[in-house]
Design a protein around this motif. Structure first.
Motif, PDB file in Angstrom:
ATOM      1  N   GLU A  28      63.311  37.313  70.731  1.00  0.00           N
ATOM      2  CA  GLU A  28      62.173  38.174  70.290  1.00  0.00           C
ATOM      3  C   GLU A  28      61.831  38.918  71.660  1.00  0.00           C
ATOM      4  OE1 GLU A  28      61.250  39.222  67.510  1.00  0.00           O
ATOM      5  OE2 GLU A  28      62.736  37.888  66.541  1.00  0.00           O
ATOM      6  N   PHE A  29      61.548  38.355  72.738  1.00  0.00           N
ATOM      7  CA  PHE A  29      61.234  39.080  73.916  1.00  0.00           C
ATOM      8  C   PHE A  29      62.180  40.253  74.373  1.00  0.00           C
ATOM      9  CE2 PHE A  29      62.241  39.947  78.425  1.00  0.00           C
ATOM     10  CZ  PHE A  29      60.612  40.250  78.656  1.00  0.00           C
ATOM     11  N   PHE A  30      63.410  40.022  74.142  1.00  0.00           N
ATOM     12  CA  PHE A  30      64.441  41.152  74.234  1.00  0.00           C
ATOM     13  C   PHE A  30      64.352  42.359  73.407  1.00  0.00           C
ATOM     14  CE2 PHE A  30      65.916  37.490  77.156  1.00  0.00           C
ATOM     15  CZ  PHE A  30      66.100  38.229  78.417  1.00  0.00           C
ATOM     16  N   VAL A  31      64.278  41.772  72.088  1.00  0.00           N
ATOM     17  CA  VAL A  31      64.301  42.707  71.179  1.00  0.00           C
ATOM     18  C   VAL A  31      62.858  43.550  71.122  1.00  0.00           C
ATOM     19  CG1 VAL A  31      63.746  43.146  68.535  1.00  0.00           C
ATOM     20  CG2 VAL A  31      65.497  41.096  69.334  1.00  0.00           C
ATOM     21  N   ASN A  32      61.840  42.964  71.613  1.00  0.00           N
ATOM     22  CA  ASN A  32      60.583  43.709  71.718  1.00  0.00           C
ATOM     23  C   ASN A  32      60.546  44.758  72.938  1.00  0.00           C
ATOM     24  OD1 ASN A  32      59.206  42.861  69.453  1.00  0.00           O
ATOM     25  ND2 ASN A  32      58.586  41.098  70.811  1.00  0.00           N
ATOM     26  N   ILE A  33      61.577  44.478  73.911  1.00  0.00           N
ATOM     27  CA  ILE A  33      61.145  45.426  75.139  1.00  0.00           C
ATOM     28  C   ILE A  33      62.226  46.684  74.824  1.00  0.00           C
ATOM     29  CG2 ILE A  33      60.621  43.643  76.705  1.00  0.00           C
ATOM     30  CD1 ILE A  33      63.417  43.829  77.928  1.00  0.00           C
ATOM     31  N   MET A  34      63.033  46.771  73.848  1.00  0.00           N
ATOM     32  CA  MET A  34      64.105  47.698  73.598  1.00  0.00           C
ATOM     33  C   MET A  34      63.203  48.971  73.070  1.00  0.00           C
ATOM     34  SD  MET A  34      66.987  45.630  71.979  1.00  0.00           S
ATOM     35  CE  MET A  34      68.160  47.215  71.728  1.00  0.00           C
ATOM     36  N   PRO A  35      63.577  50.341  73.413  1.00  0.00           N
ATOM     37  CA  PRO A  35      63.084  51.315  72.776  1.00  0.00           C
ATOM     38  C   PRO A  35      63.279  51.227  71.185  1.00  0.00           C
ATOM     39  CG  PRO A  35      64.683  51.762  74.843  1.00  0.00           C
ATOM     40  CD  PRO A  35      64.972  50.382  74.444  1.00  0.00           C
ATOM     41  N   PRO A  36      62.167  51.696  70.546  1.00  0.00           N
ATOM     42  CA  PRO A  36      62.131  51.593  69.258  1.00  0.00           C
ATOM     43  C   PRO A  36      63.297  52.630  68.549  1.00  0.00           C
ATOM     44  CG  PRO A  36      59.971  52.066  70.017  1.00  0.00           C
ATOM     45  CD  PRO A  36      60.906  52.036  71.103  1.00  0.00           C
ATOM     46  N   SER A  37      63.640  53.587  69.128  1.00  0.00           N
ATOM     47  CA  SER A  37      64.694  54.471  68.642  1.00  0.00           C
ATOM     48  C   SER A  37      66.284  53.782  68.765  1.00  0.00           C
ATOM     49  CB  SER A  37      64.628  55.844  69.509  1.00  0.00           C
ATOM     50  OG  SER A  37      64.853  55.630  70.865  1.00  0.00           O
ATOM     51  N   PHE A  38      66.531  52.670  69.572  1.00  0.00           N
ATOM     52  CA  PHE A  38      67.459  52.212  69.878  1.00  0.00           C
ATOM     53  C   PHE A  38      68.216  51.509  68.403  1.00  0.00           C
ATOM     54  CE2 PHE A  38      70.938  49.352  71.529  1.00  0.00           C
ATOM     55  CZ  PHE A  38      71.555  50.100  72.270  1.00  0.00           C
ATOM     56  N   PRO A  39      69.245  51.784  68.116  1.00  0.00           N
ATOM     57  CA  PRO A  39      69.660  50.886  66.819  1.00  0.00           C
ATOM     58  C   PRO A  39      69.821  49.531  67.086  1.00  0.00           C
ATOM     59  CG  PRO A  39      71.441  52.399  67.202  1.00  0.00           C
ATOM     60  CD  PRO A  39      70.310  52.886  68.371  1.00  0.00           C
ATOM     61  N   MET A  40      70.045  48.817  65.960  1.00  0.00           N
ATOM     62  CA  MET A  40      70.593  47.172  65.902  1.00  0.00           C
ATOM     63  C   MET A  40      70.230  46.467  67.043  1.00  0.00           C
ATOM     64  SD  MET A  40      74.452  48.478  64.792  1.00  0.00           S
ATOM     65  CE  MET A  40      75.012  47.715  66.326  1.00  0.00           C
ATOM     66  N   HIS A  41      68.676  46.478  67.084  1.00  0.00           N
ATOM     67  CA  HIS A  41      68.101  45.576  68.246  1.00  0.00           C
ATOM     68  C   HIS A  41      68.597  44.267  68.533  1.00  0.00           C
ATOM     69  CE1 HIS A  41      65.296  48.674  68.009  1.00  0.00           C
ATOM     70  NE2 HIS A  41      64.581  48.277  69.335  1.00  0.00           N
ATOM     71  N   TYR A  42      68.785  43.413  67.256  1.00  0.00           N
ATOM     72  CA  TYR A  42      69.090  42.000  67.343  1.00  0.00           C
ATOM     73  C   TYR A  42      70.578  42.231  67.859  1.00  0.00           C
ATOM     74  CZ  TYR A  42      64.631  40.060  65.525  1.00  0.00           C
ATOM     75  OH  TYR A  42      63.339  39.913  65.422  1.00  0.00           O
ATOM     76  N   GLU A  43      71.406  42.730  67.309  1.00  0.00           N
ATOM     77  CA  GLU A  43      72.883  42.747  67.582  1.00  0.00           C
ATOM     78  C   GLU A  43      73.040  43.073  69.022  1.00  0.00           C
ATOM     79  OE1 GLU A  43      71.506  44.058  64.903  1.00  0.00           O
ATOM     80  OE2 GLU A  43      72.482  43.805  63.128  1.00  0.00           O
ATOM     81  N   ALA A  44      72.305  44.070  69.602  1.00  0.00           N
ATOM     82  CA  ALA A  44      72.227  44.536  70.932  1.00  0.00           C
ATOM     83  C   ALA A  44      71.838  43.439  71.892  1.00  0.00           C
ATOM     84  CB  ALA A  44      71.623  45.814  71.251  1.00  0.00           C
ATOM     85  N   VAL A  45      70.997  42.767  71.230  1.00  0.00           N
ATOM     86  CA  VAL A  45      70.579  41.640  72.480  1.00  0.00           C
ATOM     87  C   VAL A  45      71.537  40.322  72.490  1.00  0.00           C
ATOM     88  CG1 VAL A  45      68.794  39.826  72.448  1.00  0.00           C
ATOM     89  CG2 VAL A  45      68.080  42.020  72.019  1.00  0.00           C
ATOM     90  N   TYR A  46      71.936  40.087  71.168  1.00  0.00           N
ATOM     91  CA  TYR A  46      72.951  39.015  71.292  1.00  0.00           C
ATOM     92  C   TYR A  46      74.283  39.357  71.740  1.00  0.00           C
ATOM     93  CZ  TYR A  46      70.298  36.650  67.798  1.00  0.00           C
ATOM     94  OH  TYR A  46      69.238  36.018  67.163  1.00  0.00           O
ATOM     95  N   ILE A  47      74.777  40.807  71.793  1.00  0.00           N
ATOM     96  CA  ILE A  47      76.061  41.307  72.443  1.00  0.00           C
ATOM     97  C   ILE A  47      75.843  41.171  73.801  1.00  0.00           C
ATOM     98  CG2 ILE A  47      77.621  43.220  72.687  1.00  0.00           C
ATOM     99  CD1 ILE A  47      77.360  43.748  69.677  1.00  0.00           C
ATOM    100  N   SER A  48      74.729  41.737  74.378  1.00  0.00           N
ATOM    101  CA  SER A  48      74.578  41.690  75.713  1.00  0.00           C
ATOM    102  C   SER A  48      74.387  40.365  76.355  1.00  0.00           C
ATOM    103  CB  SER A  48      73.377  42.885  76.021  1.00  0.00           C
ATOM    104  OG  SER A  48      72.056  42.124  75.642  1.00  0.00           O
ATOM    105  N   GLY A  49      73.786  39.612  75.760  1.00  0.00           N
ATOM    106  CA  GLY A  49      73.633  38.121  76.098  1.00  0.00           C
ATOM    107  C   GLY A  49      74.866  37.495  76.439  1.00  0.00           C
ATOM    108  N   VAL A  50      76.244  37.729  75.626  1.00  0.00           N
ATOM    109  CA  VAL A  50      77.273  37.204  75.456  1.00  0.00           C
ATOM    110  C   VAL A  50      77.912  37.829  76.760  1.00  0.00           C
ATOM    111  CG1 VAL A  50      79.606  37.400  74.447  1.00  0.00           C
ATOM    112  CG2 VAL A  50      77.710  36.667  73.126  1.00  0.00           C
ATOM    113  N   PHE A  51      77.746  38.883  77.012  1.00  0.00           N
ATOM    114  CA  PHE A  51      78.381  39.771  78.117  1.00  0.00           C
ATOM    115  C   PHE A  51      77.861  39.280  79.481  1.00  0.00           C
ATOM    116  CE2 PHE A  51      80.155  42.784  75.019  1.00  0.00           C
ATOM    117  CZ  PHE A  51      81.618  42.688  75.394  1.00  0.00           C
ATOM    118  N   GLU A  52      76.536  39.034  79.443  1.00  0.00           N
ATOM    119  CA  GLU A  52      75.994  38.518  80.721  1.00  0.00           C
ATOM    120  C   GLU A  52      76.388  37.170  80.971  1.00  0.00           C
ATOM    121  OE1 GLU A  52      71.594  38.435  81.149  1.00  0.00           O
ATOM    122  OE2 GLU A  52      71.440  40.416  80.318  1.00  0.00           O
TER     123      GLU A  52
END
Length: 133
Positions: A28-52
């Motif tokens: 939720e922290f990572f989802v909440n810091i994303m710009p609102p206009s960015f699509p697929m918040h949860y997906e982007a958080v999980y994908i970036s977490g995997v890549f990290e």
């Protein structure tokens, strides 16, 4: 590789391994810091977490270190919009001091420099630092 570069790699490893895990434990922290206009918040958080996590693990092997470092630099650049969004909208993050939002951008530049420096061997370069060998 000298001990300072090893320390730099260790720092980068723990930064991204911890951050990657955080994407799954504090989603939720990572989802909440994303710009609102960015699509697929949860997906982007999980994908970036995997890549990290993958990038951090890739730093451990000399054969994959440069590729992993390049990926982590790219990933760090990709999260810049979230850091800028926080900086431009401090009222949305009352628990974070405004000065910390500015410092985040500076830290991001220093992090990129650390990733690059610690993941490269520079042939024929004379170092004033003590060799770890």
């Amino acid at each position: 590789m000298n001990k300072w570069k090893i320390a730099g790699l260790a720092f980068v490893f723990f930064w991204f391994m911890g951050g990657g895990i955080g994407h799954f434990t504090h989603t939720e922290f990572f989802v909440n810091i994303m710009p609102p206009s960015f699509p697929m918040h949860y997906e982007a958080v999980y994908i970036s977490g995997v890549f990290e996590i993958l990038g951090a693990l890739g730093l451990l092997l000399a054969a994959t270190r440069k590729w992993a470092a390049n990926g982590l630099i790219l990933l760090t650049l990709c999260v810049t919009p979230a850091n800028i969004h926080m900086w431009l909208n401090p009222q949305m993050y009352p628990d974070v001091p405004e000065w910390a939002l500015s410092v985040r951008l500076v830290i991001q530049v220093l992090l990129i420099m650390c990733i690059w420096w610690s993941s490269r061997e520079f042939p024929n370069a004379k170092s004033s630092l003590v060799d770890a060998r």
